[in-house]
Design a protein around this motif. Structure first.
Motif, short mmCIF file in Angstrom:
data_model
loop_
_atom_site.label_atom_id
_atom_site.label_comp_id
_atom_site.label_asym_id
_atom_site.label_seq_id
_atom_site.Cartn_x
_atom_site.Cartn_y
_atom_site.Cartn_z
N UNK A 65 2.75 9.64 1.49
CA UNK A 65 3.50 8.74 0.61
C UNK A 65 3.62 9.30 -0.79
N UNK A 66 2.53 9.88 -1.28
CA UNK A 66 2.53 10.41 -2.64
C UNK A 66 3.51 11.58 -2.77
N UNK B 249 0.78 2.09 -5.63
CA UNK B 249 0.04 3.36 -5.73
C UNK B 249 -1.45 3.18 -5.95
N UNK B 250 -1.84 2.07 -6.58
CA UNK B 250 -3.25 1.87 -6.91
C UNK B 250 -3.94 0.81 -6.06
N UNK B 251 -3.17 -0.10 -5.46
CA UNK B 251 -3.76 -1.19 -4.70
C UNK B 251 -3.58 -1.06 -3.19
N UNK B 252 -2.38 -0.74 -2.74
CA UNK B 252 -2.13 -0.67 -1.29
C UNK B 252 -2.47 0.70 -0.73
N UNK B 253 -1.85 1.72 -1.29
CA UNK B 253 -1.95 3.06 -0.71
C UNK B 253 -3.36 3.62 -0.63
N UNK B 254 -4.21 3.49 -1.67
CA UNK B 254 -5.54 4.09 -1.59
C UNK B 254 -6.40 3.54 -0.45
N UNK C 152 -3.61 -5.58 7.17
CA UNK C 152 -4.12 -6.59 6.24
C UNK C 152 -3.81 -6.21 4.80
N UNK C 153 -4.10 -4.97 4.43
CA UNK C 153 -3.92 -4.57 3.03
C UNK C 153 -2.44 -4.40 2.68
N UNK C 154 -1.61 -4.02 3.65
CA UNK C 154 -0.17 -4.00 3.41
C UNK C 154 0.33 -5.42 3.16
N UNK C 155 -0.12 -6.37 4.00
CA UNK C 155 0.32 -7.75 3.84
C UNK C 155 -0.11 -8.33 2.49
N UNK D 280 8.43 4.76 0.14
CA UNK D 280 7.48 5.42 1.04
C UNK D 280 6.48 4.46 1.67
N UNK D 281 6.08 3.42 0.93
CA UNK D 281 5.12 2.47 1.49
C UNK D 281 5.77 1.65 2.60
N UNK D 282 7.04 1.31 2.44
CA UNK D 282 7.75 0.60 3.51
C UNK D 282 7.89 1.50 4.73
N UNK D 283 8.20 2.76 4.50
CA UNK D 283 8.30 3.71 5.62
C UNK D 283 7.01 3.72 6.44
N UNK D 284 5.88 3.85 5.75
CA UNK D 284 4.61 3.91 6.46
C UNK D 284 4.24 2.57 7.09
N UNK D 285 4.58 1.47 6.44
CA UNK D 285 4.32 0.16 7.02
C UNK D 285 5.06 0.00 8.35
#
Length: 213
Positions: free
Chosen positions: A10-11, A102-107, A134-137, A170-175
């Protein structure tokens, strides 16, 4: 410039979008995270964190951390579009949205964390996926609520892509790759869809990368 990255990172994806938006050509060097290439001595010499991306500039400067790299590009190449708004309040809003991802979901959901869950903690695949979803939601619910603003347009802030969109897509892609249910986030999903219709985002997508497999 040279970008060291991985097609599904994602990064790395964020930095590819930023480079495309700025119209900058770079050489790409693939670092296969799944195979553990980031732990090799050569790569550790580039980045002691053993993480991608790393952007090496023409004068030999080595930059790490995707948000820092994106802001560096915005400052050094102030061509349209700017990745941050001109006003202080707008910049704070965009940085807040970007940091949520970048700091809350992805890590909590990146590859090394997922490997730790199934390795050292011996969680099974279902438990790993429950953790991821869970963390994505949690994060996407907050992001969706933050989009309930008159400042939201076709993109997260107005109608021009910013650092917030660079982090969101990128976060949506991975979700989606982990089969997360995104039906509760219509604004977020619509913005991601709009951004992916733009060449800078589409060309940065994982399937379009030379190391995609």
């Amino acid at each position: 410039m040279t970008l060291y990255g991985y097609y599904r990172s994602s990064a790395s994806y964020r930095v590819r979008i930023a480079l495309n938006l700025k119209g900058l050509d770079v050489d790409q060097v693939a670092v296969n995270l799944a195979a553990g290439a980031q732990h090799g001595e050569d790569f550790q010499a580039l980045n002691a964190q053993r993480m991608v991306p790393v952007l090496e500039t023409d004068d030999g400067l080595r930059l790490t951390q995707s948000l820092a790299i994106c802001e560096y590009l915005d400052e050094c190449y102030p061509s349209t579009p700017a990745l941050l708004p001109a006003d202080a309040a707008g910049r704070a809003r965009v940085r807040g949205l970007a940091s949520l991802v970048a700091s809350e979901i992805h890590p909590l959901n990146n590859l090394r964390v997922l490997k730790y869950l199934v390795g050292e903690l011996e969680l099974d695949e279902r438990a790993k996926l429950d953790w991821y979803r869970h963390w994505v939601a949690e994060g996407f619910a907050a992001f969706e609520a933050m989009l309930e603003s008159e400042q939201t347009g076709q993109c997260c802030h107005g109608d021009t892509p910013t650092l917030a969109d660079i982090c969101l897509v990128p976060q949506v892609y991975n979700a989606k790759r982990f089969d997360c249910d995104l039906s509760a986030y219509p604004r977020l999903s619509a913005i991601a869809g709009h951004c992916l219709s733009l060449p800078a985002f589409e060309q940065a997508s994982p399937p379009r990368q030379p190391d995609a497999c």
